[in-house]
Motif scaffolding. Structure first.
Motif, PDB file in Angstrom:
ATOM      1  N   GLU A 176      31.326  44.862  43.685  1.00 61.50           N
ATOM      2  CA  GLU A 176      31.468  44.645  42.273  1.00 61.50           C
ATOM      3  C   GLU A 176      30.124  43.599  42.011  1.00 61.50           C
ATOM      4  OE1 GLU A 176      34.059  42.874  38.516  1.00 61.50           O
ATOM      5  OE2 GLU A 176      34.906  42.979  40.557  1.00 61.50           O
ATOM      6  N   PHE A 177      29.120  44.215  41.067  1.00 62.09           N
ATOM      7  CA  PHE A 177      28.028  43.537  40.521  1.00 62.09           C
ATOM      8  C   PHE A 177      28.537  42.966  39.374  1.00 62.09           C
ATOM      9  CE2 PHE A 177      25.812  46.619  43.201  1.00 62.09           C
ATOM     10  CZ  PHE A 177      25.160  45.831  44.185  1.00 62.09           C
ATOM     11  N   TRP A 183      27.787  38.870  43.350  1.00 62.52           N
ATOM     12  CA  TRP A 183      28.509  39.996  43.614  1.00 62.52           C
ATOM     13  C   TRP A 183      29.770  39.891  44.545  1.00 62.52           C
ATOM     14  CZ3 TRP A 183      29.795  41.465  48.605  1.00 62.52           C
ATOM     15  CH2 TRP A 183      28.616  40.903  49.547  1.00 62.52           C
ATOM     16  N   TRP A 196      22.851  38.469  43.639  1.00 58.78           N
ATOM     17  CA  TRP A 196      22.127  39.530  43.356  1.00 58.78           C
ATOM     18  C   TRP A 196      21.256  39.639  42.506  1.00 58.78           C
ATOM     19  CZ3 TRP A 196      22.100  43.972  40.006  1.00 58.78           C
ATOM     20  CH2 TRP A 196      23.129  43.758  38.999  1.00 58.78           C
TER      21      TRP A 196
END
Length: 256
Positions: A176-177, A183, A196
């Motif tokens: 999951e970003f 993340w 990220w």
């Protein structure tokens, strides 16, 4: 654009022009390892990534508690990257070859002056903050990534945000970003996390925080996929992660 030399960021730098007075005095960058020295919470440790296109990412995951103990606001110092460092997404060199760290609007967040000599905290080994050396291993790790294949559409920050699952593999694995630059994920039994950024040309850089590994059958190394990736592209609705050589590290499909 002329490629930059991210290995030139390796060194021990005095921080100047940082708006936050408690941000730290020295940024110590070794191969993949970062130490922020002299913050109001003492010395903080973590990881960093950069590429030849000017992207930069840093993440704090460790606080040396002897210095931070009892200081208000430092209880979670090892879990939170300072706000000024979270804003940094890029770097550049000035006419004198000195680096500056930039935010998403290309405004200077901090300037780096060489020659700093950090003093280790009482609970740190002296060798941790020895002058960093640019090694062949570091040059290889920071070498330019090949361009995204023409068969893929570059995935920008907005397109990557969301929850993804491996195209094949353990049903509990996911990646999951989040829009805040964090993340989170799981290989099917171990939770993982880091920071990220995405940039032009499908650039993707990510760090990972230390975890305790538990064995489970059928696990999918999503954390390794994202931290070894240097490009992200879309094959229709499938997110494809590629390493610096252009080899795929993983394929994921969106769940939201």
């Amino acid at each position: 654009m002329t490629p930059l030399a991210p290995e030139s960021l390796i060194g021990s730098w005095t921080l100047v022009d940082v708006a936050d007075p408690g941000a730290g005095k020295i940024l110590h960058l070794a191969h993949g390892i970062l130490h922020l020295v002299g913050s109001h919470c003492g010395t903080l440790g973590g990881a960093w990534q950069a590429n030849s296109e000017g992207a930069f990412l840093a993440d704090i995951s460790t606080a040396f508690t002897a210095a931070a103990e009892g200081i208000p606001g430092c209880e979670k110092a090892s879990q939170e990257t300072p706000e000024w460092l979270r804003r940094v997404t890029a770097y550049q060199f000035d006419g004198a070859g000195l680096p500056a760290l930039l935010n998403g609007q290309n405004h200077v967040v901090a300037r780096l002056i060489p020659g700093a000599t950090p003093t280790p905290e009482p609970d740190m080994a002296d060798s941790v903050l020895e002058p960093p050396v640019i090694t062949d291993e570091a040059r290889r790790a920071l070498a330019p990534a090949v361009a995204l294949p023409a068969t893929l559409v570059s995935a920008d920050q907005r397109q990557a945000v969301g929850r993804w699952v491996p195209a094949r593999g353990h049903k509990a694995a996911y990646l999951e970003f989040a829009a805040d630059g964090e993340w989170r994920g799981s290989d099917g039994c171990n939770d993982e996390s880091g920071r990220w950024i995405a940039a032009a040309g499908g650039t993707l850089l990510a760090t990972a925080r230390p975890i305790t590994l538990a064995f489970c059958t059928g696990s999918v190394p999503v954390g390794q996929w994202v931290t070894t990736a240097r490009r992200a592209g879309l094959d229709g609705k499938v997110l494809v992660l590629l390493d610096a050589r252009g080899d795929e590290t993983g394929r994921l499909t969106r769940t939201n």
